[in-house]
Design an enzyme around this catalytic site. Structure first.
Site, mmCIF file in Angstrom:
data_model
loop_
_atom_site.group_PDB
_atom_site.id
_atom_site.type_symbol
_atom_site.label_atom_id
_atom_site.label_comp_id
_atom_site.label_asym_id
_atom_site.label_seq_id
_atom_site.Cartn_x
_atom_site.Cartn_y
_atom_site.Cartn_z
ATOM 1 N N HIS A 23 -11.225 5.806 6.922
ATOM 2 C CA HIS A 23 -11.625 4.418 6.747
ATOM 3 C C HIS A 23 -13.140 4.376 6.500
ATOM 4 C CE1 HIS A 23 -8.022 2.409 9.030
ATOM 5 N NE2 HIS A 23 -7.770 2.568 7.765
ATOM 6 N N HIS A 79 3.612 1.618 2.221
ATOM 7 C CA HIS A 79 2.325 0.997 2.567
ATOM 8 C C HIS A 79 1.367 1.270 1.418
ATOM 9 C CE1 HIS A 79 -1.165 -0.167 4.774
ATOM 10 N NE2 HIS A 79 -1.472 0.988 5.327
ATOM 11 N N GLU A 81 -2.036 1.035 1.338
ATOM 12 C CA GLU A 81 -3.411 1.476 1.578
ATOM 13 C C GLU A 81 -3.640 2.778 0.802
ATOM 14 O OE1 GLU A 81 -4.604 1.438 5.705
ATOM 15 O OE2 GLU A 81 -6.726 1.567 5.177
ATOM 16 N N ASP A 83 -4.810 5.667 1.171
ATOM 17 C CA ASP A 83 -4.502 7.024 1.634
ATOM 18 C C ASP A 83 -3.046 7.400 1.350
ATOM 19 O OD1 ASP A 83 -4.228 4.963 3.568
ATOM 20 O OD2 ASP A 83 -3.973 6.422 5.172
ATOM 21 N N HIS A 146 0.346 -1.692 9.914
ATOM 22 C CA HIS A 146 -0.779 -2.477 10.364
ATOM 23 C C HIS A 146 -1.386 -3.358 9.274
ATOM 24 C CE1 HIS A 146 -4.178 0.218 8.739
ATOM 25 N NE2 HIS A 146 -3.045 0.702 8.258
ATOM 26 N N ASP A 165 2.365 4.617 8.753
ATOM 27 C CA ASP A 165 1.288 4.798 9.735
ATOM 28 C C ASP A 165 1.784 4.758 11.187
ATOM 29 O OD1 ASP A 165 -0.929 5.102 8.031
ATOM 30 O OD2 ASP A 165 -1.185 2.945 7.815
ATOM 31 N N TYR A 193 -5.315 7.068 17.943
ATOM 32 C CA TYR A 193 -4.840 6.345 16.753
ATOM 33 C C TYR A 193 -4.367 4.951 17.156
ATOM 34 C CZ TYR A 193 -2.180 6.043 12.311
ATOM 35 O OH TYR A 193 -1.682 5.692 11.077
ATOM 36 N N HIS A 226 0.952 10.308 8.702
ATOM 37 C CA HIS A 226 -0.179 11.156 9.116
ATOM 38 C C HIS A 226 0.283 12.054 10.266
ATOM 39 C CE1 HIS A 226 -3.123 8.775 6.865
ATOM 40 N NE2 HIS A 226 -2.682 7.688 7.445
#
Ligand code: FEO
Length: 397
Positions: A23, A79, A81, A83, A146, A165, A193, A226
């Site tokens: 992030h 998701h 995002e 990554d 999230h 996530d 996390y 992850h």
């Protein structure tokens, strides 16, 4: 080396041993991380999530060695995002018409990030996708877990929950599964996390987990995006999440401070002494916010039942490392924790009232007005700080 979850499911992600921050610079990753992507090969071939953009070319090259790219029938973007979606532009150059299954918010985010008119297929909770051999993918929306776009995908027959996530860890390992890695490391990264990323969403987490549990479907593996995959007693992390989401605390008090000329440190140590005299069982820990990792401090706060914040007054404010930590704390919105503030001053003396407000804004119950002391602490002030610590311990049940 082939990394297989089952004979029909391969891990095709990237282990990022070099990653020190995530992030941007917001989250320290002392043990690296991984971006997990999965290839499900049934009558239909499905790719679930991709990897972060710096590894896009490597990802697509490796994937093409695994399978002819034209054989991929569906892509699932749990998701959006970057990554997990960062390699989509590189991949979609090769297979531009392959449908991408995602939530309605997922499409918005992917369009917002990449500005491409890909073949988006919007799914909602309960929607299914047949992939042959009697198996299906079942989609479960998980908004704000999230991001608004987040979802889980469940593979019937193999009973794998691709949770993205949720239940993940920033933890690089050449081992694929939870039972193969050091358990202390695994849980240390899992709770960090949760504390740093998921704390604000705790009520939603409890609700979503109970919703998934009520489906009473078997779960053999939880394949996160992850870290390692939970295959040995996979529900152990689900139980932990329910515990962490329920105003989690241990018998700990964390004292966080920054100091200019050691006065605030001496007061912090005197307060700690007082707490220990009043309650020898409580685990008191001290952290200088300018010297210790911010995310590790947040994890300590998450595990504590109460905290104390300390800073001298400077320019009518507080020291900048404390201000940075407080900004993080306000966003995380801790629950059912108590707090108090302390700080020396020379003339104007605003630090304690600033820290008091920060505690309240971050969801802490203030137990007193704080300890404000003038100039360098002498023995009398240190004794007062010790009494303050004793009194504080007495107010923490
Ligand atoms: Fe791992 Fe929300 O991205």
């Amino acid at each position: 080396m082939k990394r297989k979850l089952k004979s029909n499911v391969d891990w095709v992600g990237k282990i990022d041993w070099e990653l020190t921050h995530f992030h941007g610079n917001e989250y320290s990753t002392h043990r690296g991380s991984s971006y997990n992507s999965y290839l499900v090969k049934e009558e239909k071939v499905v790719l679930i999530d991709t990897v972060w953009a710096p590894f896009a070319k490597e990802f697509v090259d490796n994937l093409s060695k695994e399978i002819e790219l034209s054989r991929i029938d569906y892509i699932v973007a749990n998701h959006s995002e970057v990554d997990h979606s960062g390699a989509l532009p590189e991949l979609m150059k090769q297979i531009p018409d392959v449908p991408i299954y995602c939530t309605a918010n997922g499409e918005k985010v992917l369009r917002g990030h990449y500005h491409k008119d890909w073949n988006f297929q919007i799914v909602k909770t309960g929607d299914t996708l047949d992939i042959g051999n009697g198996k299906q993918l079942v989609f479960i929306e998980a908004p704000m877990l999230h991001w608004p776009d987040s979802m889980f995908t469940y593979l019937t027959g193999d009973n794998i929950l691709f949770s993205n996530d949720a239940f993940g860890q920033h933890y690089a390992s050449e081992y694929l599964f939870n039972d193969l890695v050091d358990q202390d490391e695994l849980y240390s990264e899992s709770i960090k996390y949760y504390a740093n990323i998921l704390t604000p969403f705790s009520p939603l987490i409890t609700k979503k987990i109970n919703e998934v549990l009520s489906l009473e479907v078997p779960v053999d593996m939880i394949a996160t995006s992850h870290g390692v995959i939970w295959r040995d007693d996979p529900t152990q992390i689900v139980k932990k999440y329910l515990e962490w989401a329920n105003s989690y605390q241990e018998n700990r008090i964390t004292i966080v401070y920054d100091t200019m000329w050691e006065g605030t440190r001496k007061i912090a140590e005197a307060i700690s002494k007082g707490i220990q005299k009043a309650d020898p069982d409580v685990d008191v820990r001290l952290f200088n916010s300018a010297k210790r990792d911010k995310n590790d401090i947040i994890t300590e706060i998450f595990r504590s039942k109460a905290i104390l914040l300390g800073s001298p007054t400077i320019n009518k404010g507080i020291l900048s490392s404390m201000a940075s930590l407080i900004e993080e704390m306000k966003g995380l919105r801790f629950k059912a924790k108590k707090g108090a503030a302390f700080g020396p001053y020379g003339w104007s003396g605003e630090s304690v009232s600033i820290l008091n407000k920060a505690l309240e804004d971050s969801g802490f119950e203030l137990v007193n007005a704080g300890l404000k002391t003038l100039w360098e602490p002498d023995d009398a002030i240190l004794q007062e700080a010790e009494r303050f610590g004793k009194d504080f311990a007495g107010r923490i049940s």
